[in-house]
Design an enzyme around this catalytic site. Sequence first.
Site, PDB file in Angstrom:
ATOM      1  N   GLU A  33     -11.210   9.739 -34.309  1.00 24.46           N
ATOM      2  CA  GLU A  33     -10.478   8.497 -34.512  1.00 24.46           C
ATOM      3  C   GLU A  33      -8.992   8.768 -34.302  1.00 24.46           C
ATOM      4  O   GLU A  33      -8.512   9.886 -34.538  1.00 24.46           O
ATOM      5  CB  GLU A  33     -10.718   7.968 -35.930  1.00 24.46           C
ATOM      6  CG  GLU A  33     -10.014   6.641 -36.223  1.00 24.46           C
ATOM      7  CD  GLU A  33     -10.386   6.069 -37.582  1.00 24.46           C
ATOM      8  OE1 GLU A  33      -9.822   5.022 -37.958  1.00 24.46           O
ATOM      9  OE2 GLU A  33     -11.236   6.669 -38.268  1.00 24.46           O
ATOM     10  N   ASN A  78     -11.823   2.891 -38.939  1.00 28.79           N
ATOM     11  CA  ASN A  78     -11.024   1.748 -39.383  1.00 28.79           C
ATOM     12  C   ASN A  78     -10.019   1.299 -38.334  1.00 28.79           C
ATOM     13  O   ASN A  78      -9.709   0.112 -38.214  1.00 28.79           O
ATOM     14  CB  ASN A  78     -10.293   2.105 -40.680  1.00 28.79           C
ATOM     15  CG  ASN A  78     -11.245   2.342 -41.834  1.00 28.79           C
ATOM     16  OD1 ASN A  78     -12.422   2.012 -41.772  1.00 28.79           O
ATOM     17  ND2 ASN A  78     -10.737   2.931 -42.903  1.00 28.79           N
ATOM     18  N   ASN A 178     -16.920  -1.654 -37.011  1.00 26.00           N
ATOM     19  CA  ASN A 178     -16.922  -0.548 -37.961  1.00 26.00           C
ATOM     20  C   ASN A 178     -16.730  -1.061 -39.385  1.00 26.00           C
ATOM     21  O   ASN A 178     -15.769  -1.787 -39.661  1.00 26.00           O
ATOM     22  CB  ASN A 178     -15.781   0.434 -37.636  1.00 26.00           C
ATOM     23  CG  ASN A 178     -15.641   1.514 -38.680  1.00 26.00           C
ATOM     24  OD1 ASN A 178     -16.440   2.443 -38.732  1.00 26.00           O
ATOM     25  ND2 ASN A 178     -14.628   1.404 -39.539  1.00 26.00           N
ATOM     26  N   GLU A 179     -17.655  -0.732 -40.272  1.00 28.65           N
ATOM     27  CA  GLU A 179     -17.529  -1.007 -41.707  1.00 28.65           C
ATOM     28  C   GLU A 179     -16.996  -2.418 -41.986  1.00 28.65           C
ATOM     29  O   GLU A 179     -16.072  -2.607 -42.775  1.00 28.65           O
ATOM     30  CB  GLU A 179     -16.644   0.050 -42.377  1.00 28.65           C
ATOM     31  CG  GLU A 179     -17.247   1.444 -42.328  1.00 28.65           C
ATOM     32  CD  GLU A 179     -16.425   2.475 -43.078  1.00 28.65           C
ATOM     33  OE1 GLU A 179     -15.310   2.152 -43.555  1.00 28.65           O
ATOM     34  OE2 GLU A 179     -16.893   3.629 -43.186  1.00 28.65           O
ATOM     35  N   TYR A 250     -20.179   9.793 -47.433  1.00 24.17           N
ATOM     36  CA  TYR A 250     -19.337  10.950 -47.727  1.00 24.17           C
ATOM     37  C   TYR A 250     -19.635  11.411 -49.150  1.00 24.17           C
ATOM     38  O   TYR A 250     -19.932  10.606 -50.034  1.00 24.17           O
ATOM     39  CB  TYR A 250     -17.853  10.594 -47.596  1.00 24.17           C
ATOM     40  CG  TYR A 250     -17.440  10.193 -46.205  1.00 24.17           C
ATOM     41  CD1 TYR A 250     -17.122  11.142 -45.246  1.00 24.17           C
ATOM     42  CD2 TYR A 250     -17.350   8.842 -45.849  1.00 24.17           C
ATOM     43  CE1 TYR A 250     -16.742  10.771 -43.965  1.00 24.17           C
ATOM     44  CE2 TYR A 250     -16.971   8.459 -44.566  1.00 24.17           C
ATOM     45  CZ  TYR A 250     -16.662   9.430 -43.632  1.00 24.17           C
ATOM     46  OH  TYR A 250     -16.286   9.057 -42.364  1.00 24.17           O
ATOM     47  N   GLU A 298     -21.149   8.229 -39.418  1.00 25.68           N
ATOM     48  CA  GLU A 298     -20.080   8.874 -40.197  1.00 25.68           C
ATOM     49  C   GLU A 298     -20.724   9.593 -41.374  1.00 25.68           C
ATOM     50  O   GLU A 298     -21.420   8.967 -42.175  1.00 25.68           O
ATOM     51  CB  GLU A 298     -19.053   7.856 -40.722  1.00 25.68           C
ATOM     52  CG  GLU A 298     -18.086   7.338 -39.686  1.00 25.68           C
ATOM     53  CD  GLU A 298     -16.945   6.515 -40.299  1.00 25.68           C
ATOM     54  OE1 GLU A 298     -16.525   6.822 -41.445  1.00 25.68           O
ATOM     55  OE2 GLU A 298     -16.502   5.572 -39.637  1.00 25.68           O
ATOM     56  N   GLN A 355     -14.652  14.151 -39.352  1.00 26.46           N
ATOM     57  CA  GLN A 355     -14.471  14.007 -37.919  1.00 26.46           C
ATOM     58  C   GLN A 355     -14.531  15.389 -37.267  1.00 26.46           C
ATOM     59  O   GLN A 355     -15.058  16.315 -37.871  1.00 26.46           O
ATOM     60  CB  GLN A 355     -13.160  13.285 -37.640  1.00 26.46           C
ATOM     61  CG  GLN A 355     -13.184  11.852 -38.171  1.00 26.46           C
ATOM     62  CD  GLN A 355     -11.965  11.042 -37.747  1.00 26.46           C
ATOM     63  OE1 GLN A 355     -11.249  11.368 -36.820  1.00 26.46           O
ATOM     64  NE2 GLN A 355     -11.727   9.959 -38.474  1.00 26.46           N
TER      65      GLN A 355
END
Length: 510
Positions: A33, A78, A178-179, A250, A298, A355
Amino acid sequence: MEGEFIVKKAKMIIDKAYKIAEIDERVYGSFIEHLGRAVYGGLYEPGHPEADEQGFRKDVIDLVQQLNVPIVRYPGGNMVSAYNWEDGIGPKEDRPKRLELAWRVIETNEVGTNEFVDWAKKAGSEVMMAINLGTRGIDAARNIIEYTNHPSGTYWSDLRVKHGYKEPHKIKTWCLGNEMDGPWQVGQKTAYEYGRLASEAGKAMRLVDPDIELVSCGSSNTDMPTFPDWEAETLTHTYDVVDYISLHQYFGNRDDDSQNFIANGMELERFISTVTSVADYIKAKKRSKKTLMLSFDEWNVWYHSNDADKEIEPWTVAPPQLEDHYNFEDALLVGSILITFLKHADRVKMACMAQLVNVIAPIMTENMGAAWKQTIYYPYMHASVYGRGVSLKAIVDSPKFDTKDYTDVEYLDTAVVYNEEEEELTVFALNRHIEDDLHVTINVSGFEDYEIKEHIVLEHDDLKAVNTATHESVTPHRNGNAVLQDGFIEAKLSKASWHVVRLRASKTTN
């Protein structure tokens, strides 16, 4: 008898017939990202002694190649929810500098779509492209795929040719936002709003290129108040258009409870089971013949850097952000996560460690300096390099223990990969207990002509040990103790340790 030491023992049976599924190599993907020093100072640093003619760091490319990363998600994250993809094409001197809202920095746009495709080719990877469904929508989605994938003869495809790329990039895999459930997201959507927009954007993209694959945006994490209703509502709209639904997860160890932390693979199992169940419910509801697959695009350990990032001055260029310095116990959990993916190879077809460089990453760099491997690099590399083939379901009998959040945690966390073409069998094994060694007996009698090629071990006396640019404290060795005799492997797994036992047919050379 009080004080008597009892050796913990586990047993496994491995058989070629117990197949879960062919492993999609994209389960070993990663993520870049425009965040912190992932791109600027990570992948790209003109003037660095290792920079190539495009400004990409060759030392970083070499480390990525060693990981054998098959696909990399780009450009967010994001960041993509307020990103104008057109800012990153054409002559660099004409590209605008923008306020990047997700991380509140200045985006210079020196690296954009074409440059990243070039980098991916050098690294031996494909691109998983994400589109902006936060501030933009259908029109931008159809335009970017025309630019990247259409041969020529139209405005956007001819513009790509004008920019020096005669052949289309043929990007196959696309993330629809994304999200989008997250309140931190620019352009947050309700499930209904996102489902309708993603469905129509995906439909338009497929009209441009029918051969693409699409990923519908799942919940940001399992703690979201709308999980798993979000999946059920959004898939009601996107199911017929997409091929995958995304999962993000995560893990952190904020309470400094190492035993509980290393057992977090149990939570991952529940997450996969829940999303699979919801997807299959929508399949049944729609009377569809298609089975939706999972893209864990992710995942990682992430908690070391969070508080420090609150002090970053806004509107600067590529400040250090989310630069977690990983320790040995983090590597153990990463190994467990990869094992979990392999055990669900029938549904988890793609996954991206988030990442790849500097930002919660296996690879770290110094600006104008060295690049090195973090602790989590090694289980990731082992799984990617040796975990190609068919995932086999091992029959496991393991002692168990309880932690703060989990009950009946098996000491032995394991996945098995059989590569029939190469005549290789690989056992990935993790002793999750931080105090007890574990003796493992593995029945491999169905692999009569096989012999142990090597037994790789990652272990350390200090769960908090880290690697630095000048000293790699946590590195694997190839002095494992596995022995094969009369169809059985015997091995001792030291407390809190990661193992890769590789077998090969004895008639195979090299």
